[in-house]
Design a protein around this motif. Structure first.
Motif, PDB file in Angstrom:
ATOM      1  N   ILE A  13     -12.418   7.233 -74.658  1.00  0.00           N
ATOM      2  CA  ILE A  13     -12.738   6.486 -73.429  1.00  0.00           C
ATOM      3  C   ILE A  13     -14.064   5.516 -73.255  1.00  0.00           C
ATOM      4  O   ILE A  13     -14.493   6.719 -73.485  1.00  0.00           O
ATOM      5  CB  ILE A  13     -11.985   6.596 -72.367  1.00  0.00           C
ATOM      6  CG1 ILE A  13     -12.835   7.857 -71.899  1.00  0.00           C
ATOM      7  CG2 ILE A  13     -10.404   6.762 -72.954  1.00  0.00           C
ATOM      8  CD1 ILE A  13     -12.136   8.176 -70.530  1.00  0.00           C
ATOM      9  N   TYR A  15     -17.528   3.997 -71.983  1.00  0.00           N
ATOM     10  CA  TYR A  15     -18.150   3.085 -70.694  1.00  0.00           C
ATOM     11  C   TYR A  15     -18.209   1.816 -70.515  1.00  0.00           C
ATOM     12  O   TYR A  15     -18.083   0.755 -71.025  1.00  0.00           O
ATOM     13  CB  TYR A  15     -20.104   3.447 -71.025  1.00  0.00           C
ATOM     14  CG  TYR A  15     -19.994   5.641 -71.130  1.00  0.00           C
ATOM     15  CD1 TYR A  15     -19.814   6.329 -69.820  1.00  0.00           C
ATOM     16  CD2 TYR A  15     -20.786   5.465 -71.716  1.00  0.00           C
ATOM     17  CE1 TYR A  15     -19.890   7.482 -69.357  1.00  0.00           C
ATOM     18  CE2 TYR A  15     -21.137   7.575 -72.002  1.00  0.00           C
ATOM     19  CZ  TYR A  15     -20.101   7.908 -70.762  1.00  0.00           C
ATOM     20  OH  TYR A  15     -21.055   8.918 -71.025  1.00  0.00           O
ATOM     21  N   HIS A  21     -18.973  -3.142 -78.637  1.00  0.00           N
ATOM     22  CA  HIS A  21     -19.650  -3.919 -80.073  1.00  0.00           C
ATOM     23  C   HIS A  21     -18.844  -3.242 -80.937  1.00  0.00           C
ATOM     24  O   HIS A  21     -17.543  -2.439 -80.785  1.00  0.00           O
ATOM     25  CB  HIS A  21     -20.704  -2.994 -79.714  1.00  0.00           C
ATOM     26  CG  HIS A  21     -21.301  -2.206 -79.442  1.00  0.00           C
ATOM     27  ND1 HIS A  21     -21.533  -0.815 -80.158  1.00  0.00           N
ATOM     28  CD2 HIS A  21     -21.395  -1.729 -78.377  1.00  0.00           C
ATOM     29  CE1 HIS A  21     -21.098  -0.049 -79.853  1.00  0.00           C
ATOM     30  NE2 HIS A  21     -21.989  -0.143 -78.609  1.00  0.00           N
ATOM     31  N   GLY A  23     -19.114  -0.522 -82.665  1.00  0.00           N
ATOM     32  CA  GLY A  23     -19.279   0.503 -83.242  1.00  0.00           C
ATOM     33  C   GLY A  23     -17.733   1.200 -81.684  1.00  0.00           C
ATOM     34  O   GLY A  23     -16.860   1.654 -82.388  1.00  0.00           O
ATOM     35  N   THR A  27     -14.071   2.713 -84.183  1.00  0.00           N
ATOM     36  CA  THR A  27     -13.555   3.746 -84.186  1.00  0.00           C
ATOM     37  C   THR A  27     -12.022   2.903 -83.209  1.00  0.00           C
ATOM     38  O   THR A  27     -11.202   3.878 -84.126  1.00  0.00           O
ATOM     39  CB  THR A  27     -13.928   4.537 -82.428  1.00  0.00           C
ATOM     40  OG1 THR A  27     -15.309   5.088 -82.590  1.00  0.00           O
ATOM     41  CG2 THR A  27     -13.516   5.988 -82.406  1.00  0.00           C
ATOM     42  N   ASP A  52     -13.965   4.422 -69.262  1.00  0.00           N
ATOM     43  CA  ASP A  52     -14.410   5.894 -68.506  1.00  0.00           C
ATOM     44  C   ASP A  52     -15.427   5.479 -67.645  1.00  0.00           C
ATOM     45  O   ASP A  52     -16.712   4.387 -67.582  1.00  0.00           O
ATOM     46  CB  ASP A  52     -15.584   6.486 -69.542  1.00  0.00           C
ATOM     47  CG  ASP A  52     -16.268   7.617 -68.788  1.00  0.00           C
ATOM     48  OD1 ASP A  52     -16.178   7.485 -68.160  1.00  0.00           O
ATOM     49  OD2 ASP A  52     -16.770   8.745 -69.571  1.00  0.00           O
ATOM     50  N   ALA A 261     -17.051   9.312 -82.201  1.00  0.00           N
ATOM     51  CA  ALA A 261     -18.488   9.446 -83.239  1.00  0.00           C
ATOM     52  C   ALA A 261     -19.424  10.688 -82.873  1.00  0.00           C
ATOM     53  O   ALA A 261     -18.877  11.522 -82.060  1.00  0.00           O
ATOM     54  CB  ALA A 261     -19.383   8.411 -82.982  1.00  0.00           C
ATOM     55  N   ASP A 263     -22.282  11.284 -81.904  1.00  0.00           N
ATOM     56  CA  ASP A 263     -22.782  11.461 -80.208  1.00  0.00           C
ATOM     57  C   ASP A 263     -22.233  12.185 -79.204  1.00  0.00           C
ATOM     58  O   ASP A 263     -22.749  13.299 -78.874  1.00  0.00           O
ATOM     59  CB  ASP A 263     -23.187   9.667 -80.229  1.00  0.00           C
ATOM     60  CG  ASP A 263     -21.769   9.239 -79.590  1.00  0.00           C
ATOM     61  OD1 ASP A 263     -20.904   8.868 -80.465  1.00  0.00           O
ATOM     62  OD2 ASP A 263     -21.761   8.281 -78.589  1.00  0.00           O
ATOM     63  N   ILE A 264     -20.913  12.388 -79.840  1.00  0.00           N
ATOM     64  CA  ILE A 264     -20.340  12.878 -78.453  1.00  0.00           C
ATOM     65  C   ILE A 264     -19.859  14.436 -78.957  1.00  0.00           C
ATOM     66  O   ILE A 264     -18.393  14.676 -78.403  1.00  0.00           O
ATOM     67  CB  ILE A 264     -19.212  11.814 -77.446  1.00  0.00           C
ATOM     68  CG1 ILE A 264     -18.262  11.722 -78.938  1.00  0.00           C
ATOM     69  CG2 ILE A 264     -20.065  11.485 -76.480  1.00  0.00           C
ATOM     70  CD1 ILE A 264     -17.315  10.479 -77.291  1.00  0.00           C
ATOM     71  N   TRP A 300     -22.067   3.085 -87.414  1.00  0.00           N
ATOM     72  CA  TRP A 300     -22.982   1.571 -87.621  1.00  0.00           C
ATOM     73  C   TRP A 300     -24.407   1.379 -87.702  1.00  0.00           C
ATOM     74  O   TRP A 300     -24.898   2.168 -86.877  1.00  0.00           O
ATOM     75  CB  TRP A 300     -22.227   0.384 -87.508  1.00  0.00           C
ATOM     76  CG  TRP A 300     -20.611   0.855 -87.728  1.00  0.00           C
ATOM     77  CD1 TRP A 300     -19.413   0.935 -87.542  1.00  0.00           C
ATOM     78  CD2 TRP A 300     -20.150  -0.438 -89.030  1.00  0.00           C
ATOM     79  NE1 TRP A 300     -18.369   0.784 -88.350  1.00  0.00           N
ATOM     80  CE2 TRP A 300     -18.966   0.182 -89.268  1.00  0.00           C
ATOM     81  CE3 TRP A 300     -21.006  -0.774 -90.316  1.00  0.00           C
ATOM     82  CZ2 TRP A 300     -18.866  -0.432 -90.609  1.00  0.00           C
ATOM     83  CZ3 TRP A 300     -20.584  -1.196 -91.639  1.00  0.00           C
ATOM     84  CH2 TRP A 300     -19.557  -1.690 -91.046  1.00  0.00           C
ATOM     85  N   MET A 307     -28.879   0.430 -83.777  1.00  0.00           N
ATOM     86  CA  MET A 307     -28.826  -0.835 -83.251  1.00  0.00           C
ATOM     87  C   MET A 307     -29.256   0.135 -81.569  1.00  0.00           C
ATOM     88  O   MET A 307     -28.796   0.730 -82.244  1.00  0.00           O
ATOM     89  CB  MET A 307     -27.009  -0.871 -83.139  1.00  0.00           C
ATOM     90  CG  MET A 307     -26.140  -1.419 -84.885  1.00  0.00           C
ATOM     91  SD  MET A 307     -24.880  -2.043 -84.031  1.00  0.00           S
ATOM     92  CE  MET A 307     -24.298  -0.893 -83.810  1.00  0.00           C
TER      93      MET A 307
END
Ligand code: MSP
Length: 532
Positions: A13, A15, A21, A23, A27, A52, A261, A263-264, A300, A307
């Motif tokens: 979810i 932010y 964008h 990204g 997903t 979120d 992705a 990052d989490i 990406w 980015m």
């Protein structure tokens, strides 16, 4: 008789503070492709995405604009919803963490964890990354030279009285789980990362914050202690459960796959399953099984560069909208899915690459092939599919090529590799083009004696293309539904367009095209750039 299989797919979810964008769209498009495929297979499918909303920065950004956090969140959540609708996303629900249905359930989950002792109150001091809203263990903080790897700002030393989740208690259970279920964290390199970090040990994690820090109060109050709100990440992870925690939807639990992705990854591969294991031990929650898979793709980048806000080079919705209106939404989806950062490598969104893929794969291979078959059928066979002659060897290999493509594409989609599924379908379209070159129906057609052969060749080409279109339909629903409609598969086309459950295995059977069916020509499905 058992009912249809169920498939439950989620995206992170997002932010609500950020503008959507590439990204986010990426997903969500991957999840959309999987959801559509499983619907086509006839499975009961549930596809969840959402926003979120309880991050502390929402309060500040709202204040900067003279809005309440509620107003600001509602405005941006609507933006995500509009964007996803515009880009053909077929989500079954959109959850916002500020909704009462979510707040009420999270309160119940956390109350149960307090009751069981999995959540306790204590003091905590450590390095904190304000941008990410997370504590960083000492070792990592040192490794990062006390700066956030995300935005480069200093980590801050922070001490607070807090509620903690007993994460440390679950280390061995998590290691056993990952060992017993090699599919639990994917791809493999990410699983190894998680295992490596788990072996380093686990700290308990704070799961609340004192709400005075963020006035007006924003977040879900800690049950029994309204001076604290539940930490945004804990609140957010529970969305996957709260959205389906109703009489009607509970059968969808557990999720077939959480798409995220890299990052989490830690939150999804470690903290989330540990929370679920803890919750499962609480009275009334024994049905809470663990998710089947967590799949973390890469990132990406844009024209060769990472980015970032400071570079201001996000591939934003305006830019994506530009591609969608120039090349068609389906072409954009095809590009994202086939060229995106599945696996462990980042992918570059570059205009030259987009053009190349569009021209080579969509215009020259798929579009051209459909065009040729339909036009020759019109010209030589009065526009109707002929009855193929079993004894005729010309283009007979297409039947087997189609069967192989179906098998490969289904397998790839099971393995969360929609790029490979597209590859298999495109390979089939190339086989059709090759069969046309080889058997030369346009030359044979000059000889009236050989009309039977021409009919057989074009039937086989049309049949292979119809099947390729079915395999590509989850990625390019509109264009492929149009191709299917032209190629006599009106019912499949309708159901694909309407996002209804289908009967893909039966649709993909060779011979589905009835002899005598009119094949239609029409405007190019993927016009060449110079013609567009
Ligand atoms: N709100 C948290 C997630 C909570 S889930 C319980 C969050 N939100 S986010 O808005 O930052 O979204 C992160 C996700 O957006 C990534 O995991 C990924 O799905 C997507 N992407 C954001 N930037 C991306 C790229 N540059 N490339 C590909 N996808 C990325 O984290």
């Amino acid at each position: 008789m058992p009912g249809p299989r169920r498939f439950y797919v989620t995206t992170p979810i997002y932010y609500v503070n950020d503008r959507p964008h590439i990204g986010h769209l990426y997903t969500t498009t991957l999840a959309d492709v999987l959801a559509r495929h499983h619907r086509h297979l006839g499975e009961e499918t549930f596809f969840l995405t959402g926003t979120d909303e309880h991050a502390a920065k929402v309060v500040d950004s709202a204040a900067e604009r003279g809005l309440s956090p509620e107003e600001w969140a509602a405005r941006n959540a609507a933006e995500f919803q509009r964007a996803f609708a515009r880009f053909g996303i077929s989500n079954d629900d959109f959850i916002r963490t500020s909704e009462a249905r979510h707040v009420e359930r999270v309160t119940r989950y956390v109350a149960a964890l307090l009751e069981s002792g999995d959540v306790y109150s204590g003091d905590y001091e450590g390095w904190y990354d304000p941008g990410q809203e997370e504590y960083v263990p000492e070792g990592r903080a040192r490794e990062w030279e006390y700066r956030s790897p995300v935005n480069g700002r200093p980590l801050v030393r922070r001490r607070e009285r807090n509620y903690f989740f007993r994460l440390s208690a679950w280390r061995d259970a998590l290691l056993d789980l990952i060992d017993a279920r090699p599919d639990f964290v994917l791809p493999e390199a990410r699983r190894n990362e998680v295992v490596g970090r788990l072996r380093e040990g686990l700290l308990d994690v704070p799961i609340s914050r004192c709400h005075e820090e963020a006035e007006p109060r924003w977040g879900i109050p800690m049950p029994g202690d309204p001076s604290h709100v539940i930490y945004v990440w804990i609140d957010a992870l529970f969305n996957y459960l709260s959205a389906v925690d109703t009489e009607e939807r509970r059968p969808f639990w557990p999720p077939s796959v959480h798409l995220i992705a890299k990052d989490i990854l830690w939150f999804h591969a470690v903290i989330w399953p540990a929370m679920l294991l803890a919750l499962r031990g609480c009275p009334g929650f024994d049905w809470v099984e663990l998710p089947e898979r967590v799949y973390a793709h890469s990132f990406w980048i844009s024209e060769g560069q990472k980015m970032s806000k400071s570079l201001g080079n996000f591939v934003d919705l305006e830019r994506l909208e530009g591609y969608a209106s120039r090349f068609g939404l389906d072409a954009l989806r095809f590009f994202l899915v086939t060229q995106g950062p599945l696996g462990t490598h980042d992918a570059d969104f570059a205009e030259a690459r987009f053009r190349h893929v569009y021209t080579a794969e969509l215009a020259n291979t798929l579009g051209n092939c459909a065009n040729r078959v339909a036009h020759m059928t019109r010209r030589y066979l009065a526009g109707r599919a002929a009855a193929p002659e079993a004894s005729c060897p010309a283009a007979a290999g297409l039947e087997e090529a189609a069967a192989r493509a179906v098998e490969e594409a289904f397998r790839a989609l099971e393995a969360l590799a929609p790029d490979r599924a597209c590859g298999a379908a495109l390979e089939l379209a190339r086989a059709v083009n090759a069969a046309i070159e080889e058997t030369r129906p346009f030359a044979l057609a000059r000889d009236p004696e050989r009309r039977g052969e021409v009919g057989t060749i074009l039937y086989r080409c049309a049949e292979a293309l119809r099947i390729a279109a079915l395999l590509l339909a989850p990625v390019m629903p509109e264009r492929m539904a149009e191709l299917l409609r032209r190629f006599g598969a009106a019912e499949a086309a309708e159901r694909i367009r309407a996002r209804e459950r289908g009967d893909l295995r039966a649709w993909c059977r060779w011979g589905g095209l009835a002899p005598g069916t009119p094949l239609e020509t029409g405007p190019a499905l993927f016009p060449r750039e110079e013609d567009a």
